[in-house]
Design a protein around this motif. Sequence first.
Motif, short mmCIF file in Angstrom:
data_model
loop_
_atom_site.label_atom_id
_atom_site.label_comp_id
_atom_site.label_asym_id
_atom_site.label_seq_id
_atom_site.Cartn_x
_atom_site.Cartn_y
_atom_site.Cartn_z
N GLU A 95 0.83 -1.21 0.00
CA GLU A 95 0.00 0.00 0.00
C GLU A 95 0.87 1.26 0.00
N LEU A 96 1.93 1.27 0.81
CA LEU A 96 2.80 2.44 0.88
C LEU A 96 3.53 2.66 -0.45
N GLN A 97 4.06 1.59 -1.02
CA GLN A 97 4.78 1.72 -2.29
C GLN A 97 3.88 2.34 -3.36
N ILE A 98 2.64 1.87 -3.44
CA ILE A 98 1.71 2.38 -4.45
C ILE A 98 1.25 3.79 -4.09
N GLY A 99 0.82 3.96 -2.84
CA GLY A 99 0.28 5.25 -2.43
C GLY A 99 1.29 6.37 -2.52
N ARG A 100 2.52 6.10 -2.13
CA ARG A 100 3.58 7.11 -2.18
C ARG A 100 3.82 7.58 -3.61
N LYS A 101 3.91 6.63 -4.52
CA LYS A 101 4.15 6.97 -5.93
C LYS A 101 3.01 7.82 -6.50
N LEU A 102 1.77 7.39 -6.27
CA LEU A 102 0.61 8.11 -6.80
C LEU A 102 0.46 9.48 -6.13
N TYR A 103 0.79 9.54 -4.84
CA TYR A 103 0.70 10.80 -4.11
C TYR A 103 1.66 11.83 -4.70
N LEU A 104 2.89 11.41 -4.95
CA LEU A 104 3.87 12.34 -5.52
C LEU A 104 3.50 12.74 -6.93
N GLU A 105 2.91 11.82 -7.70
CA GLU A 105 2.45 12.16 -9.04
C GLU A 105 1.33 13.20 -8.98
N GLN A 106 0.42 13.06 -8.03
CA GLN A 106 -0.68 14.01 -7.91
C GLN A 106 -0.19 15.39 -7.48
N LEU A 107 0.94 15.40 -6.77
CA LEU A 107 1.53 16.69 -6.39
C LEU A 107 2.21 17.36 -7.59
N GLN B 35 12.86 14.29 1.77
CA GLN B 35 13.38 14.95 0.59
C GLN B 35 13.61 13.89 -0.45
N VAL B 36 12.86 13.98 -1.54
CA VAL B 36 13.05 13.03 -2.63
C VAL B 36 13.97 13.70 -3.63
N SER B 37 15.24 13.29 -3.61
CA SER B 37 16.23 14.03 -4.38
C SER B 37 16.46 13.42 -5.74
N GLY B 38 16.88 14.27 -6.68
CA GLY B 38 17.22 13.79 -8.01
C GLY B 38 16.10 13.98 -8.99
N GLU B 39 16.33 13.55 -10.20
CA GLU B 39 15.33 13.65 -11.26
C GLU B 39 14.42 12.45 -11.17
N CYS B 40 13.42 12.57 -10.34
CA CYS B 40 12.74 11.37 -9.88
C CYS B 40 11.51 10.96 -10.64
N ALA B 41 10.77 11.83 -11.22
CA ALA B 41 9.51 11.41 -11.81
C ALA B 41 9.00 12.48 -12.74
N SER B 42 7.97 12.14 -13.45
CA SER B 42 7.30 13.09 -14.31
C SER B 42 5.85 13.18 -13.90
N SER B 43 5.15 14.14 -14.44
CA SER B 43 3.74 14.28 -14.15
C SER B 43 2.99 13.07 -14.67
#
Length: 485
Positions: free
Chosen positions: A99-111, A143-151
């Motif tokens: 749940e955390l792995q999925i939720g964290r990823k989707l949460y950051l994408e929504q931000l 702090q999520v550092s680096g070029e981590c994700a896209s919208s």
Amino acid sequence: MEIICPIDAQYSDQIAALLKPPPPLEVQKYFEELLATRQCDGIKVKPTPRYGKGVYAETDFKEEDLVLKDQMLAGAQHPSNKVDCLVCSYCFCFVGSIELQIGRKLYLEQLGVSPIDECHMQKDCYNSDSSVGEDDSDVEDQQVSGECASSPSKDKISLPKDVVESLFNGEMRLPYSEKFSMPPIVSCPGGCKENYYCSKSCAEADWESFHSLLCTGEGSKSLSTKALQKFIEHANDTNDIFLLAAKVISFTILRHKNLKESRHEGKGKQVISESIDFSLLGEAWKPVSMGYKRRWWDCIALPADVDGSDEASFRMQIKELALTSLQLLKEAIFDEECQPLFSLEIYGNIIGMFELNNLDLVVESPVEDYFLYIDDLPLSEKGEVEQTTKPILDALGDDYSICCQGTAFFPLQSCMNHSCRPNAKAFKREEDRDGQATIIALQPIAKGEEITISYIDEDLPFEERQALLADYGFRCGCSKCLEET
């Protein structure tokens, strides 16, 4: 214009001694001791007439036998992978929960976390009421550092915000997720919000070996966390290979400190000295000395879009980039007793060691395993379960299967020589769920036979293979190449 680093001029003889390849007997003894600690008696590192050293079978291996599991000397997850995967910063196994792995990823994408600005932003990535781990109350403002994700991709179907937050905070439990349990999250001992661990033992090992000097938290042993943050941002903006070089320098400084303390045990109060004990520094450097090295700016492959006539200019730019990185690192963790480590020559050779010897760090995601398990459920159960899981899978899209990705230097694997007709390969089995290198036999290997892997795609045409291998500093003379010539 020639680039001059004062430390290179001041300690030129000592730097040359550190970079000189160790004698063959010393190499053999070192790897015998290392193999003993790994409980690996099926292989042996021996001198070779052409390539310096190689790995040989001490027993017969059958096809698909495990030849070696090798723990890295230093490794790092790519910053661009940190939004997709939350893993232990020492052993690189996944932590938390499905749940955390999925939720964290989707949460950051929504931000709307983007490759450009996210490395300078801090996000409230964990709720203090979450039950995902033993130290989760401290795991805030990561702090999520680096070029981590896209919208979010246009072909993904967004989940409602409250559903994402419920996954992220541990309030929502997915069906059958308990079958894919992960270690609880342990926070960094120094209090930074960048490194997390699967256990206190991993946290302590990383702190003692690397992270105490590279931590940006309040407990950091660095000279300046602000300077360190500038170094990290520069590496994230340019090339994350600098982060690996920093880990090697930190590792050597901390080894030097431990060796010095051991030497002074039982001798009363230790006298603090700023003079350099080169024998002690050489001993601290020994694990790094075993890796094959060249200057980074000399061995990096010329990009396809750089014309041959511009090669000298390109290599000078790479050297200047390394110097900028080194100067930033020096401001953060400089040690008077380990000054030669902060020479451009040493820094360039450390980076070159990773360029020539690195193996991809790959750990398969339990999230992919979870959705495959759901897909294989009997039809009588699958329909009801997918009412919950299908919207989540649609929101993840093809990204559901992204694994942990990074780069590492593995001391034993790096001793394996290349062949375009290899008898072994790096391959992760189902049970290999951490960052160790796993080498598997591709065919039967007889006792006494050299174990080889391929550094490149061995199916490429002969001339293309030779051109790629030239970047490693040799021309291949394996049986396949001899046949094709």
